[in-house]
Motif scaffolding. Sequence first.
Motif, PDB file in Angstrom:
ATOM      1  N   ASP A 144       0.836  -1.200   0.000  1.00 51.05           N
ATOM      2  CA  ASP A 144       0.000   0.000   0.000  1.00 51.05           C
ATOM      3  C   ASP A 144       0.875   1.256   0.000  1.00 51.05           C
ATOM      4  O   ASP A 144       0.545   2.251  -0.670  1.00 51.05           O
ATOM      5  N   ILE A 147       2.128   1.797  -3.488  1.00 51.88           N
ATOM      6  CA  ILE A 147       1.083   2.382  -4.340  1.00 51.88           C
ATOM      7  C   ILE A 147       1.007   3.884  -4.123  1.00 51.88           C
ATOM      8  O   ILE A 147       0.917   4.671  -5.080  1.00 51.88           O
ATOM      9  N   THR A 151       1.888   6.814  -6.900  1.00 53.30           N
ATOM     10  CA  THR A 151       0.880   7.807  -7.271  1.00 53.30           C
ATOM     11  C   THR A 151       1.485   9.202  -7.289  1.00 53.30           C
ATOM     12  O   THR A 151       1.263   9.982  -8.226  1.00 53.30           O
ATOM     13  N   ARG A 258     -15.003  -1.103  -8.117  1.00 52.83           N
ATOM     14  CA  ARG A 258     -13.574  -1.420  -8.143  1.00 52.83           C
ATOM     15  C   ARG A 258     -13.148  -1.818  -9.558  1.00 52.83           C
ATOM     16  O   ARG A 258     -13.966  -2.250 -10.371  1.00 52.83           O
ATOM     17  N   MET A 287      -4.763  -5.709  -4.332  1.00 57.72           N
ATOM     18  CA  MET A 287      -3.752  -4.701  -3.997  1.00 57.72           C
ATOM     19  C   MET A 287      -2.529  -4.810  -4.902  1.00 57.72           C
ATOM     20  O   MET A 287      -1.983  -3.801  -5.366  1.00 57.72           O
ATOM     21  N   LEU A 290      -3.416  -3.428  -8.256  1.00 60.80           N
ATOM     22  CA  LEU A 290      -3.398  -1.974  -8.243  1.00 60.80           C
ATOM     23  C   LEU A 290      -1.969  -1.441  -8.239  1.00 60.80           C
ATOM     24  O   LEU A 290      -1.686  -0.395  -8.853  1.00 60.80           O
ATOM     25  N   TYR A 291      -1.065  -2.134  -7.571  1.00 69.91           N
ATOM     26  CA  TYR A 291       0.336  -1.692  -7.567  1.00 69.91           C
ATOM     27  C   TYR A 291       0.912  -1.707  -8.975  1.00 69.91           C
ATOM     28  O   TYR A 291       1.530  -0.734  -9.428  1.00 69.91           O
ATOM     29  N   ARG A 359      -8.913   3.166  -6.246  1.00 70.39           N
ATOM     30  CA  ARG A 359      -8.185   2.562  -5.129  1.00 70.39           C
ATOM     31  C   ARG A 359      -8.901   2.807  -3.801  1.00 70.39           C
ATOM     32  O   ARG A 359      -9.031   1.901  -2.976  1.00 70.39           O
ATOM     33  N   GLN A 360      -9.382   4.053  -3.592  1.00 70.08           N
ATOM     34  CA  GLN A 360     -10.021   4.383  -2.327  1.00 70.08           C
ATOM     35  C   GLN A 360     -11.462   3.903  -2.256  1.00 70.08           C
ATOM     36  O   GLN A 360     -11.952   3.560  -1.176  1.00 70.08           O
TER      37      GLN A 360
END
Length: 470
Positions: A144, A147, A151, A258, A287, A290-291, A359-360
């Motif tokens: 996390d 990530i 960003t 998502r 996760m 997303l990374y 992501r959020q």
Amino acid sequence: MNAPSITTTAKTNTVSRHFDMAAAFKDALKAALIMLGLSIPILVYKTDQSGADLFLTPRWGLVAIVCAIVFGLRLVLHAFTASRAYRQATPSPHQATEPVHAMPSAFQHVSRFAIPFFVGVAVTFPILVYLIQGGLNESRYWVDLGILILTYVMLGWGLNIVVGLAGLLDLGYVAFYAVGAYSYALLSTTFGLSFWICLPLAGILAAFWGVILGFPVLRLRGDYLAIVTLAFGEIIRLVLINWVDLTNGGAGISSIPRATFFGIPFSSGEGGFADTFGLEFNGMHRMIFLYYLILALALLTNFVTMRLRKLPVGRAWEALREDEIACRSLGINTTNTKLTAFAIGAMFGGFAGSFFAVRQGFVSPESFNFLESAIILAIVVMGGMGSQIGVAIAAIVLVGGPEILRNLTFLQSVFGSGFDPNEYRLLLFGAGMVAMMVWRPRGLISEREPSVILKERKAISGSLVKEGHG
């Protein structure tokens, strides 16, 4: 406060290797006393509340430690200044005999190996964390954090187009970040569009607003441009708060769909990612996806930026940065040059905002305040305007550094059990920026390779160009 002249003698007017210890001690004592005066209203008393009562707890020990640190650092500064002045005044024995060549700088030699190394670490980061932590769930915090850093790397590279290449000071870059986030949130929740459709749409809408911002500021430079862009960022935030029918106001937008793995959801049921690939279901699969998604977007931003710098539009940005009048005299259309810089930089900000929303799963106007713009701009300035690798290093330091403070629990044995290092994040952030302005005013990497190379690749010093980066 200026330090006294302690590196020269009045009789010989020559630079000495040693410095005047008495003068340095006196100046360090003055600095410590000034720090004591500043600490009295800030650090001496700590407020503790017990029910309706408010108590003041004195912390003279902490004040004494801070003043001692300032005293010691001031002495070190005098020693460093004297040593540097001596080295600059003493000629090298090879100065008159060595031939002068425009050879590549040390950074260019190191970057040949460092950049592939850093990219390799970024690609294998989840695997390395998994091996070190011993499991997927144990590595969630570090993935996390990766990530979050990537960003800001992407945001820094997007703003670097506007500030670093085109020389346009933008204090409202967070507005495009917000446009991208709300574009995905509204399109996905209202029309049911997937992330892969909303991602380019968010970039296009953010680029459109970049052009909208670019038109009013065509004739502005410097401080005036900064004020207008700052106002633009605040206008977007206030619109998001007050347009309740569209944005749900300060409550924000929740339950944002998502992202899927090209149509395959990260769910535990039949047809999910784990079931499709024969894996045991784990929430970390999403996760890690997303990374790698933000890593791909960041690398895409870097690739496009590096390619654009070699094209005529990129060289026009750099000409605009150095001298707008000379740029016009060469027949370059400064209007189109500025608009393309704002539009492309805003587009990458919109991509990052769309990723932030997915992501959020929740967006609100409070996530897009001026502090975000200040952090992104600080990343660009600290890394070196125009330097891609410098921006990436600065993002790691400014975003990852505060997270390291959370783990410095051993400092509680020095400053007391109630000491929280994370409370001093902004203080350390400001001190770091001041130190950068003193010792590295052009950023961590103050030179870069030329955009166009004629026959031979040579280094360009940051002192040879107006903005301080070659």
